[in-house]
Design a protein around this motif. Structure first.
Motif, short mmCIF file in Angstrom:
data_model
loop_
_atom_site.label_atom_id
_atom_site.label_comp_id
_atom_site.label_asym_id
_atom_site.label_seq_id
_atom_site.Cartn_x
_atom_site.Cartn_y
_atom_site.Cartn_z
N SER A 256 36.10 13.26 44.18
CA SER A 256 35.01 13.45 43.29
C SER A 256 34.25 12.85 42.90
CB SER A 256 36.36 12.26 42.18
OG SER A 256 38.16 12.53 42.12
N ALA A 257 33.84 12.64 43.80
CA ALA A 257 31.92 12.00 44.00
C ALA A 257 31.02 12.31 43.88
CB ALA A 257 31.40 11.74 45.83
N SER A 258 31.20 14.60 43.71
CA SER A 258 30.31 15.26 42.96
C SER A 258 30.37 15.14 41.43
CB SER A 258 30.84 16.64 43.84
OG SER A 258 32.64 16.79 43.50
N GLY A 259 31.88 14.58 41.51
CA GLY A 259 32.10 14.97 39.34
C GLY A 259 31.21 13.58 39.15
N PHE A 260 31.05 12.67 40.10
CA PHE A 260 30.75 11.66 39.02
C PHE A 260 29.31 11.85 39.24
CE2 PHE A 260 28.51 7.62 40.22
CZ PHE A 260 28.56 6.39 39.45
N ALA A 261 28.57 12.81 39.98
CA ALA A 261 27.33 12.73 40.48
C ALA A 261 26.91 13.32 39.40
CB ALA A 261 26.66 13.23 41.91
N ASN A 262 27.50 14.45 39.14
CA ASN A 262 27.40 15.41 37.44
C ASN A 262 27.14 14.65 36.92
OD1 ASN A 262 28.34 18.21 35.64
ND2 ASN A 262 27.60 19.45 37.98
N ILE A 263 27.77 13.90 36.53
CA ILE A 263 27.87 12.85 35.06
C ILE A 263 26.84 12.80 34.71
CG2 ILE A 263 28.48 11.00 33.50
CD1 ILE A 263 31.72 11.44 34.70
N LEU A 264 25.98 11.98 35.84
CA LEU A 264 24.89 11.20 35.96
C LEU A 264 23.18 12.33 35.92
CD1 LEU A 264 25.37 8.61 38.62
CD2 LEU A 264 25.67 8.71 36.11
#
Length: 398
Positions: A256-264
């Protein structure tokens, strides 16, 4: 609040929930199939693969069909159809009497999808040119983040509240998406052409065929890259972690780390695309993403892997929005829905192909080679984008 901003907020929520609904079954699927009476481990694995993949394959087939319907009847009716249909079908999965009913419902889920295609088309056609990059960049975070967080959410809900409640809760969220869409989405729709066009006729209208194909290929490879690690991330984390009792949690956070970064990153890179050009942002992000995959094969612990996945998510935030911006700019309004439908088909096929590729490469060559193969695909795609997109867009200045 401006109309395009209100539509964006509602569509973001709906696409986020849809992304969860499409992917939340991954971690609970084998357990749920076992719960439905299948005991043989090998057979459970086979049925899990079929149940997971059938949704994306069928979605790839039906996405252009719903895209055409969006062009003909309007985007809001397609949003209502997809959200209500998925609310009913996903909830019914919790009542499945056997595994074959479950697979049949997963197939129907693939048929009824189209929320993402309609949302993308609505935002692309209803947002002014100055804010298109920001709007599409923000929207792109919804489905990607929902898809990446879905396995973690599904696993948590299944463990905490029971397997069946994974489907009931997701269905309830889709029902909320239906209600908010009905109440708050406003569309100024003028039917461009009521004639039913064949795929060949639609393709004949597309002005930049080579560029459009390259963008489809890029969307496909991006989806392959983002999902190639899904089958192997838990295995890889277990190899890196000394605390075996927390492997599932650490794997979920890593994925999920990449998903959180994508939001930013996506909204900001969308703004940057509006200023300097989507083709420039796409090329740079492709190259960086291809490079970031390589050190993932050499990490010594889970935290290093999480950090690199976070960096990958930052670069991914500039990729899908850039593809959508360019597709919008080179596509006539009358067939925007159909073309975005084909684009979503490429993405769905990429999700399926990425999952298969990751599992096969890991099984035959080893887990680390998944990152090498994915890196090579992205860098080859960067060369293709430079030759077929960057140079052409620089000359024509879309």
């Amino acid at each position: 609040m401006k109309l395009w901003k209100r539509n964006l907020i509602v569509c973001w929520f709906g696409m986020f929930v849809t992304g969860i609904g499409m992917s939340q079954i991954a971690p609970v699927l084998p357990l749920y199939i076992q719960h439905l009476g299948i005991k043989d481990t090998a057979f459970i694995a086979q049925l899990s693969g079929i149940a997971f993949g059938v949704t994306f394959i069928i979605s790839a087939i039906f996405s252009p069909i719903w895209g055409h319907a969006a062009d003909k009847f309007g985007r809001k009716p397609m949003l209502l159809r997809a959200s209500l249909g998925m609310a009913v079908i996903i909830s019914c999965m919790g009542f499945a009497s056997n595994v074959y009913v479950l697979i049949g419902l997963r197939l129907l889920q693939g048929v009824i999808t189209g929320y993402g295609t309609a949302c993308t088309t609505l935002i692309a056609t209803q947002t002014d040119k100055e804010n298109a990059g920001y709007a599409l960049g923000t929207l792109s975070t919804a489905n990607i983040t929902g898809s990446l967080l879905g396995p973690t959410i599904g696993g948590f809900v299944g463990e905490t509240f029971g397997l069946q409640n994974v489907f009931f809760i997701t269905g309830g969220m889709m029902l909320i998406a239906f209600i908010t869409t009905a109440l708050f989405v406003k569309e100024s729709f003028n039917r461009q052409d009521s004639k039913v066009l064949s795929v060949k006729e639609v393709w004949g209208i597309v002005p930049e065929k080579g560029l459009t194909v390259t963008l489809f290929i890029t969307f496909f490879i991006l989806s392959v890259a983002m999902y190639s690690v899904e089958p192997i991330v838990t295995i890889y984390v277990s190899q890196l972690s000394s605390e075996m009792s927390h492997v599932a949690l650490m794997a979920g956070i890593t994925f999920s780390a990449s998903g959180f970064a994508n939001i930013l990153a996506a909204p900001r890179l969308g703004r940057l695309s509006d200023k300097i050009g989507a083709h420039k942002v796409m090329l740079v992000c492709l190259i960086i993403a291809g490079i970031i995959f390589i050190p993932q094969a050499f990490v010594k612990n889970t935290w290093q892997l999480m950090g690199l996945r976070f960096l990958l998510g930052l670069t991914a935030g500039g990729l899908n929005p850039s593809v959508n911006i360019l597709v919008k700019k080179i596509t006539p309004t009358s067939i925007t829905g159909r073309v975005f439908g084909f684009s979503m088909s490429a993405a769905y096929l990429g999700v399926f192909a990425g999952s298969v590729l990751g599992g096969q490469v890991a099984g035959h060559l080893g887990v680390k080679y998944v990152f090498f193969v994915t890196s090579i695909l992205l860098l080859i795609n960067a060369v293709l984008v430079y030759l077929k997109v960057y140079k052409k867009v620089n000359i024509k200045q879309y």
